[in-house]
Design a protein around this motif. Structure first.
Motif, short mmCIF file in Angstrom:
data_model
loop_
_atom_site.label_atom_id
_atom_site.label_comp_id
_atom_site.label_asym_id
_atom_site.label_seq_id
_atom_site.Cartn_x
_atom_site.Cartn_y
_atom_site.Cartn_z
N LEU A 1 -35.29 5.55 -6.04
CA LEU A 1 -34.91 4.30 -5.57
C LEU A 1 -35.47 3.15 -6.21
CD1 LEU A 1 -33.17 5.50 -2.29
CD2 LEU A 1 -32.16 4.87 -3.89
N ARG A 2 -36.64 3.39 -6.35
CA ARG A 2 -37.67 2.16 -5.91
C ARG A 2 -37.69 1.15 -7.78
NH1 ARG A 2 -43.00 3.66 -3.80
NH2 ARG A 2 -43.96 1.76 -5.32
N VAL B 1 -35.13 3.57 3.68
CA VAL B 1 -33.56 3.35 3.48
C VAL B 1 -32.81 3.99 4.49
CG1 VAL B 1 -32.22 5.20 1.47
CG2 VAL B 1 -34.72 4.59 1.39
N SER C 1 -22.70 4.67 -1.45
CA SER C 1 -24.25 4.92 -1.11
C SER C 1 -24.61 5.03 -3.19
CB SER C 1 -24.40 6.00 -0.43
OG SER C 1 -24.01 6.96 -1.26
N ASP D 1 -27.07 2.80 1.82
CA ASP D 1 -27.96 3.21 0.87
C ASP D 1 -28.02 4.60 0.84
OD1 ASP D 1 -29.04 0.74 0.73
OD2 ASP D 1 -30.61 0.94 1.90
N ALA D 2 -27.76 5.32 1.85
CA ALA D 2 -28.29 6.97 1.19
C ALA D 2 -27.41 7.58 2.58
CB ALA D 2 -29.63 7.52 1.13
N PHE E 1 -36.57 8.12 -2.81
CA PHE E 1 -37.66 7.08 -2.77
C PHE E 1 -37.90 6.45 -3.60
CE2 PHE E 1 -41.22 4.78 -1.42
CZ PHE E 1 -40.37 3.45 -0.54
N THR F 1 -29.38 4.75 6.09
CA THR F 1 -28.95 6.24 5.69
C THR F 1 -27.97 6.44 6.98
OG1 THR F 1 -31.23 6.77 4.58
CG2 THR F 1 -30.03 9.13 5.32
N LEU G 1 -36.01 9.49 4.96
CA LEU G 1 -35.91 7.52 4.47
C LEU G 1 -35.36 6.61 5.08
CD1 LEU G 1 -32.68 9.81 2.26
CD2 LEU G 1 -35.05 8.85 2.11
N GLN G 2 -35.29 6.92 5.96
CA GLN G 2 -35.08 5.42 7.28
C GLN G 2 -36.10 4.85 7.23
OE1 GLN G 2 -31.63 4.77 8.30
NE2 GLN G 2 -32.23 3.01 8.59
#
Length: 581
Positions: free
Chosen positions: A578-579, A58, A335, A36-37, A575, A60, A53-54
């Motif tokens: 991304l949402r 997400v 990613s 994702d990242a 984040f 990562t 993030l994790q």
């Protein structure tokens, strides 16, 4: 004592990877082709961003070009048996939320809080059989006043008021550190929804204004004036003013007499470790142990961290959006977003295809002020230094002043200014400003029994020497010898205690740690490069003109120092984006 140096070379050799460093080349499992990242660089901010993030779900991965994680917050065994915080060497500014959220204590972080924290020995003849005077400052205000009274009773009375004044300013700035800067572009040109969202970025500014209240004009002066001017309004004794002025110029190519230098004064009161305001600490095991704890927290939630994986470029889709990175070995990793812990210069001038960035943006990035005055010298010694102003005990065990930041060549602010002027002429300072730390005085795990590691953070050294000359080994060793001669004047016998040394000039700091110009903050912490102008105006929200690419390192708000705020703030911005994708 001398036995600790037996068998050790006095010149630097190549030592194997230290066993204390966990193997991170495959921390989160095998390298996958898609995440994702992706985070470029495993400096402390990149690790913080990955951890947050994790935790937010997400997936990562972090790619680090060196064999060891941590960026500038790293421990390396440069001389066998001696573990150095090779670049960053003290902890204070780490945001309390990060310490708590990432459960760093659970993941092995151990701190040795310093008290006292600052020591300035005078270079003067003792009178009547007395040793030279010195100034020792710690957390006990009454003891501080007694120390300051040696030089000025008036200053002793003013010091608590000064501390309260600066603490109030630090309290006001705190909310600004933990949030993205005011997004003026979204407020001016965004959709109605974007404008409404941007209103929330006003909140920290309003909080700051409420705290400062009617004293705002006085605090405005602190942010804009020369530090010497601010300190002159409070104090009359030069040793105290010089001690405080070192905080205003540390890591910056500036003088106490230059406007804006007073802002960095805040750094000595902004920290908050384990509930202690303004505390400074050594990390047990060196600064790399902090990075290891953050990495452990990140991987515990599923993040993947890979060392010796150099990112060659950011990959962009035909539609003009980030779609991953290309590694130096040719591997492509897809990613949805890419966060760069590298400097703005490396991120946008080296790793990002230039055709996807506006010409004006690239020009502004290339013009960032990255001047650095710093040469870091890491020294292995076989005994503690014995200062004339504070003699050692017969057995030579550490005394309170050994745990401090020991400031040498800092008897008055004029010394600092003259050292700065030398560097402006392309010449390393004749009397360098030296911040001398002995972390092994509190953490014996860093050196063999009876021995110590010494961190010398010295100023001022230009990136390029007069006449356009580059630093070579002769120039490096000549400068280091000058530094050691200065130390010898305060602590006779120091040179004879040296087992080995590691000299890092600004070009070395740039080459090893990817610090542009050797600047420990990625770019100068001047008012024109702070808050909504960091790294450049209109691009201070961690986003950049290329959709999907974000900054999360010291070149982003709120800047340098081992605080982790840029990584945490960037993670939340990513984040939210991304949402909404």
């Amino acid at each position: 004592m001398a036995a600790c140096g037996r068998g050790l070379s006095r010149s630097l050799g190549t030592s194997p990877r230290p066993a204390w460093r966990g193997a991170h080349s495959d921390t989160g499992g095998r390298l996958k082709s898609e995440y994702d990242a992706v985070v470029i660089g495993a400096g402390h901010n990149g690790l913080v961003a990955a951890a947050y993030l994790q935790r937010l779900g997400v997936n990562t991965a972090v790619f680090e070009r060196r064999h060891v994680i941590g960026g500038a917050a790293v421990t390396e065994e440069i001389i066998p048996g001696f573990k150095f915080s090779r670049a960053s060497y003290l902890l204070s500014l780490l945001r309390p939320q990060i310490y708590t959220d990432l459960e760093l204590k659970k993941h092995g972080l151990r701190l040795h809080l310093r008290n006292p924290y600052s020591f300035i020995p005078m270079l003067e003849e003792g009178t009547g059989g007395k040793v030279p005077r010195s100034l020792l400052l710690g957390t006990d205000m009454a003891e501080n006043q007694q120390q300051i009274a040696q030089f000025s009773q008036k200053d002793a009375q003013a010091f608590p008021k000064y501390e309260a004044f600066m603490n109030r300013l630090a309290l006001a700035i705190n909310p600004l550190l933990d949030a993205a800067p005011l997004d003026m572009e979204a407020f001016r040109r965004g959709s109605l929804l974007q404008r409404l969202k941007s209103l929330s970025t006003f909140k920290p500014l309003l909080q700051a204004g409420r705290i400062l209240g009617a004293q705002l004009p006085q605090y405005y002066q602190v942010l804009t004036a020369p530090s010497a001017k601010v300190l002159d309004q409070w104090f009359e004794s030069e040793p105290l003013k010089a001690c405080l002025a070192t905080d205003a110029v540390i890591g910056a190519m500036t003088s106490p007499h230059i406007p804006g230098s007073a802002y960095v004064l805040l750094h000595h009161v902004m920290g908050d470790l384990e509930g202690m305001r303004g505390a400074w600490a050594y990390v047990e095991g060196g600064m790399g142990a902090l990075s290891e704890a953050i990495a452990s927290s990140a991987t515990a939630h599923g993040a993947s961290i890979f060392t010796e994986k150099t990112v060659a470029s950011v990959q962009v889709s035909s539609g003009g959006r980030v779609q991953g990175v290309v590694l130096q070995d040719g591997s492509e990793v897809r990613s949805r977003v890419v966060l760069s812990n590298a400097s703005p210069q490396s991120t946008f001038l080296k790793l990002t295809p230039q055709e996807w960035l506006p010409e004006e943006f690239v020009k502004r990035i290339s013009q960032l002020d990255t001047q650095s005055p710093v040469t870091k010298i890491n020294v292995a010694v076989n005994r503690l230094p014995n200062f004339l102003a504070a003699p050692n005990t017969p057995r030579g065990q550490p005394l309170p002043h050994h745990q401090c930041s020991i400031h040498l060549n800092c008897e008055d602010t004029l010394c600092i200014h003259q050292a700065f002027e030398d560097a402006m002429d392309g010449v390393p300072s004749n009397r360098p400003i030296i911040e001398f730390c002995i972390p092994s005085s509190l953490d014996p795990t860093l050196a063999p029994p009876g021995c110590h590691v010494v961190s010398l953070f010295t100023q001022y050294t230009p990136y390029t020497l007069a006449g356009g000359k580059s630093w070579d080994e002769l120039a490096k060793n000549t400068y280091a010898d000058r530094v050691f001669d200065c130390i010898e004047a305060y602590a006779p016998g120091f040179k004879g205690s040296v087992v080995g040394r590691d000299i890092l000039t600004p070009p070395d700091l740039e080459r090893i740690f990817d610090l542009p110009g050797g600047n420990i903050f990625h770019c100068a912490m001047t008012l024109d490069q702070l808050y909504f102008a960091r790294p450049v105006p209109l691009h201070s929200s961690y986003r950049c003109p290329l959709p999907g690419l974000y900054l999360c390192g010291s070149g982003a708000h709120p800047g340098g120092g081992v605080m982790g705020a840029a990584g945490r703030n960037a993670a939340y911005v990513v984040f939210r984006d991304l949402r909404s994708m």
